[in-house]
Scaffold this active site. Sequence first.
Site, PDB file in Angstrom:
ATOM      1  N   ASN A  11       0.844  -1.214   0.000  1.00 31.45           N
ATOM      2  CA  ASN A  11       0.000   0.000   0.000  1.00 31.45           C
ATOM      3  C   ASN A  11       0.868   1.248   0.000  1.00 31.45           C
ATOM      4  OD1 ASN A  11      -3.033  -0.518   0.213  1.00 31.45           O
ATOM      5  ND2 ASN A  11      -2.228  -2.013   1.651  1.00 31.45           N
ATOM      6  N   ARG A  62       1.576  -0.222  26.366  1.00 29.56           N
ATOM      7  CA  ARG A  62       1.021   0.190  25.071  1.00 29.56           C
ATOM      8  C   ARG A  62       0.924   1.711  25.030  1.00 29.56           C
ATOM      9  NH1 ARG A  62      -1.378  -2.471  21.179  1.00 29.56           N
ATOM     10  NH2 ARG A  62      -1.367  -4.458  22.280  1.00 29.56           N
ATOM     11  N   ILE A  89      -2.539  -2.374  17.679  1.00 26.26           N
ATOM     12  CA  ILE A  89      -3.762  -1.703  18.099  1.00 26.26           C
ATOM     13  C   ILE A  89      -3.371  -0.403  18.791  1.00 26.26           C
ATOM     14  CG2 ILE A  89      -5.756  -1.854  19.642  1.00 26.26           C
ATOM     15  CD1 ILE A  89      -5.634  -4.935  19.180  1.00 26.26           C
ATOM     16  N   HIS A 106      -8.710  -1.934   5.833  1.00 23.86           N
ATOM     17  CA  HIS A 106      -8.935  -3.267   6.406  1.00 23.86           C
ATOM     18  C   HIS A 106      -9.391  -4.181   5.263  1.00 23.86           C
ATOM     19  CE1 HIS A 106      -9.849  -6.321   9.378  1.00 23.86           C
ATOM     20  NE2 HIS A 106     -11.011  -6.496   8.789  1.00 23.86           N
ATOM     21  N   GLU A 140     -13.050   2.209  17.506  1.00 25.67           N
ATOM     22  CA  GLU A 140     -13.478   0.806  17.366  1.00 25.67           C
ATOM     23  C   GLU A 140     -12.446   0.079  16.496  1.00 25.67           C
ATOM     24  OE1 GLU A 140     -16.976   1.012  15.130  1.00 25.67           O
ATOM     25  OE2 GLU A 140     -17.122  -1.153  14.755  1.00 25.67           O
ATOM     26  N   LEU A 141     -11.939  -1.034  16.950  1.00 21.20           N
ATOM     27  CA  LEU A 141     -10.937  -1.781  16.181  1.00 21.20           C
ATOM     28  C   LEU A 141     -11.535  -2.239  14.857  1.00 21.20           C
ATOM     29  CD1 LEU A 141      -8.164  -3.097  15.946  1.00 21.20           C
ATOM     30  CD2 LEU A 141      -9.132  -5.128  17.050  1.00 21.20           C
TER      31      LEU A 141
HETATM   32  C1  GRF Z   1      -2.962  -5.372   3.605  1.00 22.53           C
HETATM   33  O1  GRF Z   1      -3.679  -6.497   3.150  1.00 22.53           O
HETATM   34  C2  GRF Z   1      -3.846  -4.541   4.477  1.00 22.53           C
HETATM   35  O2  GRF Z   1      -5.197  -4.555   4.087  1.00 22.53           O
HETATM   36  C3  GRF Z   1      -3.702  -5.222   5.798  1.00 22.53           C
HETATM   37  O3  GRF Z   1      -2.358  -5.624   5.886  1.00 22.53           O
HETATM   38  C4  GRF Z   1      -1.854  -5.778   4.564  1.00 22.53           C
HETATM   39  C5  GRF Z   1      -0.675  -4.863   4.437  1.00 22.53           C
HETATM   40  O4  GRF Z   1      -0.008  -5.149   3.280  1.00 22.53           O
HETATM   41  N1  GRF Z   1      -4.022  -4.321   6.889  1.00 22.53           N
HETATM   42  P1  GRF Z   1       1.194  -4.156   2.841  1.00 22.53           P
HETATM   43  O5  GRF Z   1       2.131  -4.027   4.023  1.00 22.53           O
HETATM   44  O6  GRF Z   1       0.569  -2.832   2.483  1.00 22.53           O
HETATM   45  O7  GRF Z   1       1.817  -4.866   1.672  1.00 22.53           O
END
Ligand code: GRF
Length: 216
Positions: A11, A62, A89, A106, A140-141
């Site tokens: 990402n 945490r 978290i 998510h 909210e998680l």
């Molecule tokens: C992705 O699938 C995202 O939705 C999830 O963890 C993964 C992260 O992948 N939260 P990257 O580190 O962006 O390759």
Amino acid sequence: MVVLISGEGRNLQAFIDGIDAGIIPARIEAVIANRADAPGLARARSAGIPAEVLSHDGFASRAEFDAALAARIDLHAPRIVALAGFMRILGEDFVHRYRGRLVNIHPSLLPKFPGLRTHAQALAAGEPTHGATVHFVTGELDGGPAIVQAGLSILPQDTAEALAARVMQDIELRIYPQALAWLARGEVALEGDHVLRHGQRLALPLSLADLEPAFR
Ligand code: GRF
């Protein structure tokens, strides 16, 4: 913008590429990983972006980790803090501090399948579709007001790995860069627990049909 990662950084890479292509009007001031072995750190460094590690190991609680993380983030005074595969978290003080600036992706069609191993959950549940959701983080998680959400058909032969790869490629790497562009342009914002789009409350998350051509 500051981007928080824990893993591969696919990402993150899509953000870097989108910014370089001029379709995301933002600048990544820093990438912070909570693990020194996060491959995504190399992606940041290759792009000339300051890449830092803040390991949670060194902290007694945490809350102390969150405070140290916030201190690092605030050095950059970001308008956006994007969680991109950040696998920790975050406590309510942290979330409150960045409310309206803090977003996450998510890999499920929330509110379905919060938590981990979402692709396996969707397969086990016999879902016809599965996808991903970009949402504001509000406490909210794996919840929070959804900005954009998109799904695809689960195929009979799909394994969790194959499904995860397709959701990443066909969904995540499109909707998250688009969401960041909308945020950076101020076209999407959080008001209370609602997402505003051009000042109007969204009744439903935006979808693939709302994506600008550059992100399709
Ligand atoms: C992705 O699938 C995202 O939705 C999830 O963890 C993964 C992260 O992948 N939260 P990257 O580190 O962006 O390759």
